[in-house]
Design an enzyme around this catalytic site. Structure first.
Site, mmCIF file in Angstrom:
data_model
loop_
_atom_site.group_PDB
_atom_site.id
_atom_site.type_symbol
_atom_site.label_atom_id
_atom_site.label_comp_id
_atom_site.label_asym_id
_atom_site.label_seq_id
_atom_site.Cartn_x
_atom_site.Cartn_y
_atom_site.Cartn_z
ATOM 1 C CG ASN A 187 19.363 -15.954 19.601
ATOM 2 O OD1 ASN A 187 19.344 -16.539 18.513
ATOM 3 N ND2 ASN A 187 20.140 -16.359 20.582
ATOM 4 C CG HIS B 263 17.713 -17.813 13.303
ATOM 5 N ND1 HIS B 263 16.360 -17.811 13.552
ATOM 6 C CD2 HIS B 263 18.140 -19.059 13.681
ATOM 7 C CE1 HIS B 263 15.976 -18.973 14.023
ATOM 8 N NE2 HIS B 263 17.044 -19.750 14.115
ATOM 9 C CG HIS B 264 20.265 -19.621 16.899
ATOM 10 N ND1 HIS B 264 19.152 -18.983 17.400
ATOM 11 C CD2 HIS B 264 19.848 -20.872 16.527
ATOM 12 C CE1 HIS B 264 18.105 -19.804 17.341
ATOM 13 N NE2 HIS B 264 18.510 -20.952 16.812
ATOM 14 C CB ALA B 265 25.653 -16.261 13.889
#
Length: 299
Positions: free
Chosen positions: A159, A115-117
């Protein structure tokens, strides 16, 4: 219940690297002991599917190994062709789980939760954003009118997911995370709950209950993607929260009960987990899968 695995697509890491790659094969070994779970090799996400969520120039840089040194440091993995294949498979596993959940109620990716990509940038051990890719793939390839909610209960804010989907009213992003933890610059999800360091079971579960109520009243999803991070657990070295193993089970149970009550298909990914002892992380992930299996039998 189908569980899609990717651990045999090796991401080569240097000795001493802090990412716990071994947890995935250990988890699959445990899942293989369960009745009523079918292990399935994950398909690779196609270029078309990846481009539902990512910029074409970024995909080309990943495929051709043309990331700058700074971009590679931000991801945290050394580039290799095997890294690209593993990342495709991890995203493809969430796509496959999401499609399968529409048919069978619940399905699992034994990895994923990257989920940080961002659309044009990898970060925090995340190359392709599998949740955003899967949500958009359902809409492009299954039903254009499908409303998808992403419930992100990794200890770190989703993010990249929030940024990619911020202007998309058809996908709801919910993130419950440690307010003082990475990433230190938060993005704007549709619903963000930042929790203080040391948060206990009761505080967390109350926040979750309120968040699910808000999700239901504000959005009315048709299906769910659930990031069941193991890192809110008190034994996690990066988590900074204090959920007990029982608290983690109650967290999962509450999400699955919400899905069952609303008759919503739910695709689950494992997301983060960095236990001081790897066994504790694998145990939390395995508990999530056993809890899901119990609920799947009620669909």
């Amino acid at each position: 219940m189908k569980a899609f695995y990717t651990d045999h697509f090796i991401l080569p890491l240097p000795a001493g690297h802090r990412f716990p790659m071994e947890k995935y094969s250990r988890l699959r070994d445990l899942v293989a002991t369960l009745d009523d779970i079918e292990l399935v090799e994950a398909p690779a996400a196609s270029d078309t599917q990846i481009l539902y969520a990512h910029d074409p120039s970024y995909l080309i840089k990943i495929i051709e190994g043309k990331l700058s040194a700074e971009e590679q440091r931000e991801i945290g993995f050394p580039w290799s062709e095997k890294m690209v294949e593993r990342s495709r498979r991890s995203a493809g596993a969430t796509v496959a789980a999401a499609k399968n959940a529409l048919q069978e109620g619940i399905a699992i990716n034994l990895a994923g939760g990257t989920h940080h990509a961002y659309r044009d940038l990898g970060s925090g051990f995340c190359i392709f954003n599998d949740s955003a890719i899967a949500a958009r793939t359902l809409q492009k390839e299954v039903n254009a009118k499908l409303k998808v909610a992403i419930i992100d209960l990794d200890v770190h804010q989703g993010n990249g997911t929030a940024a990619i989907l911020q202007q998309d009213p058809s996908i709801f992003t919910l993130s419950i995370h440690g307010e003082n933890n990475f990433p230190f610059k938060k993005e704007l999800s549709d619903l963000d709950i930042g929790l203080p360091d040391g948060c206990d079971d009761q505080t967390y579960l109350l926040a979750l209950e309120d968040s699910l109520s808000q999700l239901d009243s504000r959005f009315k999803p048709d299906c769910l993607i659930y990031l069941a991070g193991a890192d809110p657990h008190e034994g996690d070295r990066l988590g900074r929260l204090k959920l007990s193993k029982e608290g983690m089970r109650l967290r999962d149970e509450r999400v699955f009960a919400f899905a069952l009550d609303q008759k919503l298909p739910i695709a689950i990914s494992m997301a983060g987990g960095y236990g001081k002892e790897m066994e504790s992380t694998v145990d939390i992930h395995f508990q999530t899968i056993k809890t899901a299996l119990h609920f799947q039998q009620q669909y």
